[in-house]
Enzyme design. Structure first.
Site, PDB file in Angstrom:
ATOM      1  N   GLU A 199       0.884  -1.182   0.000  1.00 32.88           N
ATOM      2  CA  GLU A 199       0.000   0.000   0.000  1.00 32.88           C
ATOM      3  C   GLU A 199       0.912   1.220   0.000  1.00 32.88           C
ATOM      4  OE1 GLU A 199      -3.311   0.216  -0.093  1.00 32.88           O
ATOM      5  OE2 GLU A 199      -3.782  -1.910   0.032  1.00 32.88           O
ATOM      6  N   CYS A 223      -2.434   9.611   2.560  1.00 33.33           N
ATOM      7  CA  CYS A 223      -1.968   9.063   1.277  1.00 33.33           C
ATOM      8  C   CYS A 223      -2.941   9.320   0.131  1.00 33.33           C
ATOM      9  CB  CYS A 223      -1.700   7.575   1.418  1.00 33.33           C
ATOM     10  SG  CYS A 223      -3.144   6.688   2.019  1.00 33.33           S
TER      11      CYS A 223
HETATM   12  P1  NAD Z   1       7.962   4.872   5.112  1.00 31.52           P
HETATM   13  O1  NAD Z   1       7.984   4.099   3.866  1.00 31.52           O
HETATM   14  O2  NAD Z   1       9.090   5.787   5.410  1.00 31.52           O
HETATM   15  O3  NAD Z   1       7.843   3.907   6.386  1.00 31.52           O
HETATM   16  C1  NAD Z   1       6.865   2.895   6.494  1.00 31.52           C
HETATM   17  C2  NAD Z   1       7.386   1.784   7.384  1.00 31.52           C
HETATM   18  O4  NAD Z   1       8.529   1.217   6.780  1.00 31.52           O
HETATM   19  C3  NAD Z   1       7.776   2.227   8.785  1.00 31.52           C
HETATM   20  O5  NAD Z   1       7.337   1.248   9.706  1.00 31.52           O
HETATM   21  C4  NAD Z   1       9.300   2.249   8.720  1.00 31.52           C
HETATM   22  O6  NAD Z   1       9.920   1.933   9.944  1.00 31.52           O
HETATM   23  C5  NAD Z   1       9.622   1.210   7.675  1.00 31.52           C
HETATM   24  N1  NAD Z   1      10.829   1.540   6.919  1.00 31.52           N
HETATM   25  C6  NAD Z   1      11.287   2.764   6.584  1.00 31.52           C
HETATM   26  N2  NAD Z   1      12.424   2.675   5.873  1.00 31.52           N
HETATM   27  C7  NAD Z   1      12.696   1.358   5.749  1.00 31.52           C
HETATM   28  C8  NAD Z   1      13.733   0.613   5.120  1.00 31.52           C
HETATM   29  N3  NAD Z   1      14.730   1.225   4.493  1.00 31.52           N
HETATM   30  N4  NAD Z   1      13.698  -0.732   5.180  1.00 31.52           N
HETATM   31  C9  NAD Z   1      12.686  -1.374   5.798  1.00 31.52           C
HETATM   32  N5  NAD Z   1      11.683  -0.708   6.443  1.00 31.52           N
HETATM   33  C10 NAD Z   1      11.675   0.628   6.415  1.00 31.52           C
HETATM   34  O7  NAD Z   1       6.566   5.650   5.084  1.00 31.52           O
HETATM   35  P2  NAD Z   1       5.980   6.685   6.114  1.00 31.52           P
HETATM   36  O8  NAD Z   1       6.795   7.930   6.087  1.00 31.52           O
HETATM   37  O9  NAD Z   1       5.764   6.025   7.435  1.00 31.52           O
HETATM   38  O10 NAD Z   1       4.547   6.963   5.484  1.00 31.52           O
HETATM   39  C11 NAD Z   1       4.338   7.886   4.464  1.00 31.52           C
HETATM   40  C12 NAD Z   1       4.214   7.208   3.126  1.00 31.52           C
HETATM   41  O11 NAD Z   1       3.311   6.137   3.180  1.00 31.52           O
HETATM   42  C13 NAD Z   1       3.628   8.150   2.057  1.00 31.52           C
HETATM   43  O12 NAD Z   1       4.317   7.940   0.858  1.00 31.52           O
HETATM   44  C14 NAD Z   1       2.186   7.702   1.937  1.00 31.52           C
HETATM   45  O13 NAD Z   1       1.590   7.988   0.696  1.00 31.52           O
HETATM   46  C15 NAD Z   1       2.305   6.251   2.175  1.00 31.52           C
HETATM   47  N6  NAD Z   1       1.053   5.719   2.713  1.00 31.52           N
HETATM   48  C16 NAD Z   1       0.317   4.888   1.930  1.00 31.52           C
HETATM   49  C17 NAD Z   1      -0.888   4.422   2.407  1.00 31.52           C
HETATM   50  C18 NAD Z   1      -1.760   3.509   1.595  1.00 31.52           C
HETATM   51  O14 NAD Z   1      -2.713   2.997   2.162  1.00 31.52           O
HETATM   52  N7  NAD Z   1      -1.500   3.287   0.336  1.00 31.52           N
HETATM   53  C19 NAD Z   1      -1.328   4.792   3.686  1.00 31.52           C
HETATM   54  C20 NAD Z   1      -0.529   5.626   4.436  1.00 31.52           C
HETATM   55  C21 NAD Z   1       0.660   6.080   3.948  1.00 31.52           C
END
Ligand code: NAD
Length: 459
Positions: free
Chosen positions: A211, A245
């Site tokens: 997602e 998002c």
């Molecule tokens: P992110 O990708 O930075 O982090 C998400 C998760 O991944 C966190 O738990 C984090 O600890 C982990 N993570 C981060 N970097 C990582 C890595 N290098 N390796 C493994 N795990 C890692 O996202 P965010 O800042 O928490 O959220 C914002 C983003 O999420 C935006 O782009 C938004 O559009 C998207 N989002 C999508 C949905 C959806 O339903 N499609 C919902 C909410 C947010």
């Protein structure tokens, strides 16, 4: 931590193998308990969300606790039915037979959640995974530590760690978790991290849902009801301080109504958050200084016609409207994910395509128009996760509709029964009768070709 994770996985695997999660009654009991604990601790959850980014209580109830309680209710009521093998009309060529689709849990699932709806986006996949009979390890976001902690407290109270466990931590923990072999991975987060996750699980060909995000266009046609569009867009864009998002990322508007629209948006911002939104208790903050700096940089050199007020100490950015940024500008480079709303005008409908096609398939698209043919054309001409006509964000509310992206904005979908289906392998089973055995398919084939050729093409 390495050992702790593999020990936990071993425990969950044996719990799964023992068939404990096959008991639908246990799944329902756990989901009911989860619902009642959330109901009892709703205020604490809202307090945690407030501590993390001053999320207003109203928005927390609307989009986190209330949203989840309603979905739990929906799932609990229907789970018994969903878990039964689904009878399908059988194929005539298999006569006599009856056909079924069995929903089989995958096994041990990893769920990685983001910070922006930290409660909803952790519990919602969990409820589907548990409903479908899996065991779960949840890694909530380290960027919403208070919510992460209350999630851990609640889930530890409701579940035996053999069925569901929470592992808190940041990127290193996430990386360690991704080294393990999972039966299913459900990731919500950014596109770049989605790629990292997809790569990490590729060696095991682990089934997954991703997602992700995107740059969501919001098109406003000359026929649109401008004041109503402004009201709905201000709500959906500045909810959660734009950190949603599926929030509209930028506006594409017919030139003839742009200035009316901007005036209406300014009026709606004041109506919602007062003349100084920093004093409004209904307006959230940016999650951390890294995101604050990223968003502030987007404003540099832009023509801000509303808002543009910043307070780094309070992680506050006011609802801001940016007039006609260039497509090469920072703000139009990538998903904004904050309370900045670019407004770009078009003179001809043909100007819309080059803007939207500049970006990968978004998670959402919105169109405001009183002309049905225009809205339909837009909906059909572009590929995107989901969206709405004459509103924004509200498509998530209907539990009967799947929620998910396409292409860069993700793969797979969930909500309502779709979450149960996401976490179930669909096993097709044909139950053959033994009282009759039509000999047609068996060798020797001599003399049978004419009949089989007719039958197979017909049925
Ligand atoms: P992110 O990708 O930075 O982090 C998400 C998760 O991944 C966190 O738990 C984090 O600890 C982990 N993570 C981060 N970097 C990582 C890595 N290098 N390796 C493994 N795990 C890692 O996202 P965010 O800042 O928490 O959220 C914002 C983003 O999420 C935006 O782009 C938004 O559009 C998207 N989002 C999508 C949905 C959806 O339903 N499609 C919902 C909410 C947010």
């Amino acid at each position: 931590m390495d050992n702790k994770i593999s020990d936990l996985l071993t425990t969950q695997r044996s719990f799964f193998k023992e068939g404990k999660t096959q008991e639908v009654a246990l799944r329902i009991e756990k989901l009911k308990l989860l619902r009642s604990v959330i109901e009892v601790r709703e205020k604490e959850i809202c307090d945690a969300l407030y501590k993390d980014f001053k999320k207003p209580v109203f928005e927390s109830v609307l989009s986190e606790t209330g949203f989840i309680i309603s979905e739990l209710e929906y799932v609990i009521k229907r789970l018994k039915d969903w878990s039964k093998p689904e009878k399908i009309s059988s194929s005539w060529t298999n006569f006599p037979s009856s056909d079924y689709i069995y929903s089989e849990p995958y096994g041990t699932c990893l769920i990685i959640a983001p910070w922006n709806y930290p409660f909803q986006l952790a519990i919602s996949p969990i409820m589907g995974a548990i409903a479908a009979g899996n065991t779960v390890v949840l890694k909530p976001s380290e960027l919403a530590p208070h919510t992460s902690q209350i999630l851990a407290d609640i889930l530890e109270k409701v579940f035996d760690p053999a069925m569901l466990a929470v592992i808190q931590g940041g990127i290193p923990i996430s990386e360690e978790l991704l080294k393990e072999k999972w039966d299913y991975v459900f990731f919500t987060g950014s596109v770049p991290v989605g790629r990292i996750v997809a790569k990490a699980i590729a060696p095991h060909l682990t089934p997954s849902t991703l997602e992700l995000g995107g740059k969501n266009p919001c098109i406003i046609h000359s026929s649109a009801k401008v004041e109503l569009a402004a009201k709905r867009i201000v709500w959906g864009k500045f909810l959660n301080a734009g950190q949603t998002c599926i929030a509209p990322d930028y506006i594409l508007i017919d030139k003839s109504i742009k200035s009316n629209f901007i005036d209406a948006v300014k009026k709606e911002i004041t109506a919602a958050y007062g003349t100084n939104p920093e004093h409004s208790k209904d307006y959230a903050r940016i999650i951390n200084s890294k995101n604050f700096d990223r968003l502030s940089n987007m404003l540099l050199g832009e023509h801000c016609v509303a808002g543009g007020d910043l307070n780094a100490a309070d992680l506050f950015i006011s609802p801001s409207i940016i007039d006609e940024p260039s497509l090469e500008s920072k703000i139009m480079e990538d998903e904004i994910f904050g309370p900045l709303l670019p407004v770009i005008s078009y003179s001809n409908e043909t100007d819309i395509y080059p803007v939207i096609s500049n970006y990968a398939k978004p998670l959402a698209l919105y169109v405001f128009s009183e002309e049905n043919s225009f809205s339909e054309k837009i909906i059909k001409n572009y590929s995107f996760g989901g969206g709405a006509i004459n509103d924004v964000v509200v498509q998530v509310v209907n539990k009967k509709m799947p929620f998910g992206g396409v292409g860069n904005s993700g793969k797979g979908a969930y909500h309502g029964k779709f979450t149960f289906d996401t976490f179930s392998h669909k096993k097709s089973i044909t139950k053959r009768g033994t009282w009759l055995d039509v000999p047609l398919r068996y060798a020797p084939y001599t003399g049978k070709l004419g009949l089989i050729s007719k039958l197979i093409k017909k049925f």
